[in-house]
Design a protein around this motif. Structure first.
Motif, PDB file in Angstrom:
ATOM      1  N   GLY A  89       0.669  -1.158  -0.058  1.00 56.97           N
ATOM      2  CA  GLY A  89      -0.025  -0.054  -0.127  1.00 56.97           C
ATOM      3  C   GLY A  89       0.853   1.288  -0.086  1.00 56.97           C
ATOM      4  N   GLU A  90       1.800   1.224  -0.628  1.00 55.45           N
ATOM      5  CA  GLU A  90       2.609   2.532  -0.910  1.00 55.45           C
ATOM      6  C   GLU A  90       3.416   2.441  -2.076  1.00 55.45           C
ATOM      7  N   SER A  91       4.166   3.523  -2.377  1.00 62.07           N
ATOM      8  CA  SER A  91       5.121   3.696  -3.816  1.00 62.07           C
ATOM      9  C   SER A  91       6.273   3.009  -3.492  1.00 62.07           C
ATOM     10  N   PRO A  92       6.926   2.781  -4.482  1.00 66.22           N
ATOM     11  CA  PRO A  92       8.239   1.874  -4.377  1.00 66.22           C
ATOM     12  C   PRO A  92       9.459   2.753  -3.821  1.00 66.22           C
ATOM     13  N   LEU A  93       9.429   3.892  -4.003  1.00 64.54           N
ATOM     14  CA  LEU A  93      10.422   4.675  -2.975  1.00 64.54           C
ATOM     15  C   LEU A  93      10.323   4.738  -1.396  1.00 64.54           C
ATOM     16  N   MET A  94       9.065   4.533  -1.072  1.00 62.89           N
ATOM     17  CA  MET A  94       8.680   4.242   0.154  1.00 62.89           C
ATOM     18  C   MET A  94       9.172   2.854   0.723  1.00 62.89           C
ATOM     19  N   THR A  95       8.900   1.894  -0.196  1.00 63.39           N
ATOM     20  CA  THR A  95       9.412   0.741   0.156  1.00 63.39           C
ATOM     21  C   THR A  95      10.905   0.585   0.285  1.00 63.39           C
ATOM     22  N   ILE A  96      11.382   1.084  -0.960  1.00 66.12           N
ATOM     23  CA  ILE A  96      13.133   1.106  -0.860  1.00 66.12           C
ATOM     24  C   ILE A  96      13.491   1.886   0.330  1.00 66.12           C
ATOM     25  N   THR A  97      13.038   2.950   0.629  1.00 70.27           N
ATOM     26  CA  THR A  97      13.688   3.673   1.616  1.00 70.27           C
ATOM     27  C   THR A  97      13.562   3.245   2.941  1.00 70.27           C
ATOM     28  N   LYS A  98      12.576   2.394   3.205  1.00 71.78           N
ATOM     29  CA  LYS A  98      12.390   1.649   4.322  1.00 71.78           C
ATOM     30  C   LYS A  98      13.647   0.597   4.419  1.00 71.78           C
ATOM     31  N   ALA A  99      13.614  -0.149   3.193  1.00 71.36           N
ATOM     32  CA  ALA A  99      14.800  -1.290   3.217  1.00 71.36           C
ATOM     33  C   ALA A  99      16.015  -0.594   3.535  1.00 71.36           C
ATOM     34  N   GLN A 100      16.357   0.460   2.734  1.00 73.83           N
ATOM     35  CA  GLN A 100      17.671   1.074   2.796  1.00 73.83           C
ATOM     36  C   GLN A 100      17.986   1.506   4.457  1.00 73.83           C
ATOM     37  N   THR A 101      16.878   2.074   5.102  1.00 69.52           N
ATOM     38  CA  THR A 101      17.183   2.399   6.573  1.00 69.52           C
ATOM     39  C   THR A 101      17.303   1.455   7.391  1.00 69.52           C
ATOM     40  N   ALA A 102      16.490   0.271   7.075  1.00 69.83           N
ATOM     41  CA  ALA A 102      16.669  -1.099   8.019  1.00 69.83           C
ATOM     42  C   ALA A 102      18.084  -1.646   7.945  1.00 69.83           C
ATOM     43  N   LYS A 103      18.715  -1.509   6.944  1.00 70.85           N
ATOM     44  CA  LYS A 103      19.976  -1.976   6.751  1.00 70.85           C
ATOM     45  C   LYS A 103      20.880  -1.155   7.249  1.00 70.85           C
ATOM     46  N   ILE A 104      20.931   0.174   7.023  1.00 68.86           N
ATOM     47  CA  ILE A 104      21.805   0.975   7.616  1.00 68.86           C
ATOM     48  C   ILE A 104      21.639   0.939   9.173  1.00 68.86           C
ATOM     49  N   LYS A 105      20.548   1.092   9.693  1.00 68.04           N
ATOM     50  CA  LYS A 105      20.129   1.007  11.244  1.00 68.04           C
ATOM     51  C   LYS A 105      20.827  -0.404  11.837  1.00 68.04           C
ATOM     52  N   ALA A 106      20.835  -1.428  11.186  1.00 66.98           N
ATOM     53  CA  ALA A 106      21.653  -2.651  11.686  1.00 66.98           C
ATOM     54  C   ALA A 106      23.062  -2.413  11.442  1.00 66.98           C
ATOM     55  N   MET A 107      23.531  -1.805  10.483  1.00 67.87           N
ATOM     56  CA  MET A 107      25.118  -1.707  10.471  1.00 67.87           C
ATOM     57  C   MET A 107      25.457  -0.677  11.528  1.00 67.87           C
ATOM     58  N   MET A 108      24.602   0.285  11.709  1.00 69.86           N
ATOM     59  CA  MET A 108      25.130   1.438  12.482  1.00 69.86           C
ATOM     60  C   MET A 108      25.008   0.976  14.126  1.00 69.86           C
ATOM     61  N   HIS A 109      23.983   0.332  14.356  1.00 68.73           N
ATOM     62  CA  HIS A 109      23.745  -0.275  15.736  1.00 68.73           C
ATOM     63  C   HIS A 109      24.849  -1.454  16.199  1.00 68.73           C
ATOM     64  N   GLU A 110      25.143  -2.265  15.172  1.00 65.55           N
ATOM     65  CA  GLU A 110      26.299  -3.158  15.277  1.00 65.55           C
ATOM     66  C   GLU A 110      27.534  -2.348  15.698  1.00 65.55           C
ATOM     67  N   ARG A 111      27.828  -1.092  15.268  1.00 66.42           N
ATOM     68  CA  ARG A 111      29.029  -0.204  15.435  1.00 66.42           C
ATOM     69  C   ARG A 111      28.862   0.528  16.525  1.00 66.42           C
ATOM     70  N   TYR A 112      27.812   1.261  16.832  1.00 69.04           N
ATOM     71  CA  TYR A 112      27.529   2.130  17.796  1.00 69.04           C
ATOM     72  C   TYR A 112      26.592   1.539  18.955  1.00 69.04           C
ATOM     73  N   GLY A 113      26.062   0.690  18.892  1.00 70.03           N
ATOM     74  CA  GLY A 113      25.132   0.225  19.854  1.00 70.03           C
ATOM     75  C   GLY A 113      23.948   1.255  20.065  1.00 70.03           C
ATOM     76  N   ASP A 114      23.400   1.593  21.268  1.00 65.82           N
ATOM     77  CA  ASP A 114      22.324   2.411  21.626  1.00 65.82           C
ATOM     78  C   ASP A 114      22.521   3.599  21.482  1.00 65.82           C
ATOM     79  N   ASN A 115      23.908   4.100  21.253  1.00 64.45           N
ATOM     80  CA  ASN A 115      24.362   5.620  21.285  1.00 64.45           C
ATOM     81  C   ASN A 115      23.840   6.230  20.040  1.00 64.45           C
ATOM     82  N   VAL A 116      23.095   5.301  18.785  1.00 64.43           N
ATOM     83  CA  VAL A 116      22.575   6.145  17.840  1.00 64.43           C
ATOM     84  C   VAL A 116      21.169   5.621  17.627  1.00 64.43           C
ATOM     85  N   MET A 117      20.436   6.711  17.021  1.00 62.99           N
ATOM     86  CA  MET A 117      19.050   6.354  16.523  1.00 62.99           C
ATOM     87  C   MET A 117      19.021   6.782  14.905  1.00 62.99           C
TER      88      MET A 117
END
Length: 348
Positions: A89-117
């Motif tokens: 129920g959304e545009s491809p740009l929204m779907t892709i941006t969510k996927a990008q954010t999820a992957k970047i979030k995982a990498m940032m939390h692996e590196r910096y833990g709870d110090n980042v949002m």
């Protein structure tokens, strides 16, 4: 650590959340749906931006409100409907941006833990930039790294995203310290990710394309004359990509798409150039869109439908659209490396 009162504070002092660094990714935006009123709201916000259309509002707004926004929501809605992610129920740009954010979030939390949002916002539509800045501030982000997901700087993309971010900061009582990620159009890891995507597409093609068209979103040529560096940055990306691939000038070229209004825009225009290539005997071409970090209406509908049709009507036979880098692992690594470089001094 949970929210707590500062040390030595009185008992009636409000609790303060644990301080952290916010990483806010920003993309252009998307309508909430492809119906008339959703499209009208989205287009009204987009086309009222003085960074996008810098004509006098006294002249532009009557034309926009009375004519353009009466007709264009129908045609733009039909275009969005042709590419809409109905399952989500959304545009491809929204779907892709969510996927990008999820992957970047995982990498940032692996590196910096709870110090980042890590989160994302849109310049137009939802989730809005002010809403996400407010969420980050409330969650304790005393510093925010703002990352416009445009490889190249342009007033109509990077600058207006930053304008909205600065406006949002102006509403905060405790204003976070802010940094802006600079354009990454010439970073070696970004060029490498582009090159790998093209090599994979060429390796999978039944016949090697005669030429690769690097189609960038256009802007009026007047913007270049007024100091906008976008044109030069696009040309440099194509040159660096050509050098990385080991190609010569006959195998790759730069064009510009999405012309709007009566002014002369950056040329050559993609829709005309693909037809010229077909008429000149290059019946098998590939097109990529290096200025877009995620596939959207300009790539999935304009390139893969309108521009493809122009090529085929001129006698072209094989049209290969190479998708944007989206959430490809090499692209996510390049974006994450860029973020880490810009966090230096904050989270080392």
């Amino acid at each position: 650590m949970q929210a707590a009162r500062p040390e030595h504070a009185s008992a009636d002092h409000p609790v303060v959340p644990q301080q952290k660094v916010g990483i806010l990714l920003a993309n252009l935006g998307t309508p909430d749906n492809y119906d008339y009123w959703s499209m009208r709201r989205y287009l009204g916000e987009f086309l009222s931006d003085r960074r996008v259309i810098d004509y006098s509002p006294w002249l532009w707004q009557p034309l926009l409100q009375l004519i353009i926004l009466s007709k264009r929501p129908f045609t733009s809605g039909a275009a969005y409907k042709s590419i809409w992610n109905e399952e989500e129920g959304e545009s491809p740009l929204m779907t892709i941006t969510k996927a990008q954010t999820a992957k970047i979030k995982a990498m940032m939390h692996e590196r910096y833990g709870d110090n980042v949002m890590v989160d994302f916002c849109m310049r137009y539509g939802n989730p809005s930039t002010p809403s996400k800045v407010a969420e980050m501030t409330k969650a304790g982000c005393s510093k925010i790294l703002f990352f416009p997901l445009y490889p190249h700087y342009a007033g109509a993309t990077s600058a207006t995203a930053c304008d909205k971010f600065f406006q949002a900061l102006g509403k905060e009582k405790w204003q976070p310290i802010a940094r802006i990620v600079e354009p990454y159009f010439d970073r070696p890891d970004y060029i490498e990710a582009l090159a790998q995507s093209i090599e994979k597409a060429y390796a999978a093609a039944e016949k090697r394309p005669d030429i690769l068209i690097c189609s960038y979103h256009g802007v009026p040529i007047r913007y270049l004359m007024e100091g906008d560096p976008y044109h030069c940055q696009c040309q440099k990306t194509t040159r660096l990509l050509k050098e990385r691939l080991g190609w010569d000038d006959t195998q790759i070229m730069t064009t510009f798409q999405s012309k709007f209004g009566p002014e002369e825009w950056l040329q050559p225009y993609t829709v005309e150039e693909v037809a010229r290539q077909a008429e000149a005997g290059k019946k098998n071409i590939a097109v990529c869109a290096p200025a877009f970090s995620a596939d959207c209406i300009e790539t999935l509908e304009e390139i893969n439908e309108e521009i493809k049709e122009s090529f085929e009507e001129a006698g072209g036979e094989e049209f290969l659209y190479i998708p944007c880098l989206n959430d490809d692992d090499a692209h996510i690594r390049a974006l994450s490396n860029t973020i880490e470089d810009n966090l230096r001094g904050w989270l080392d």
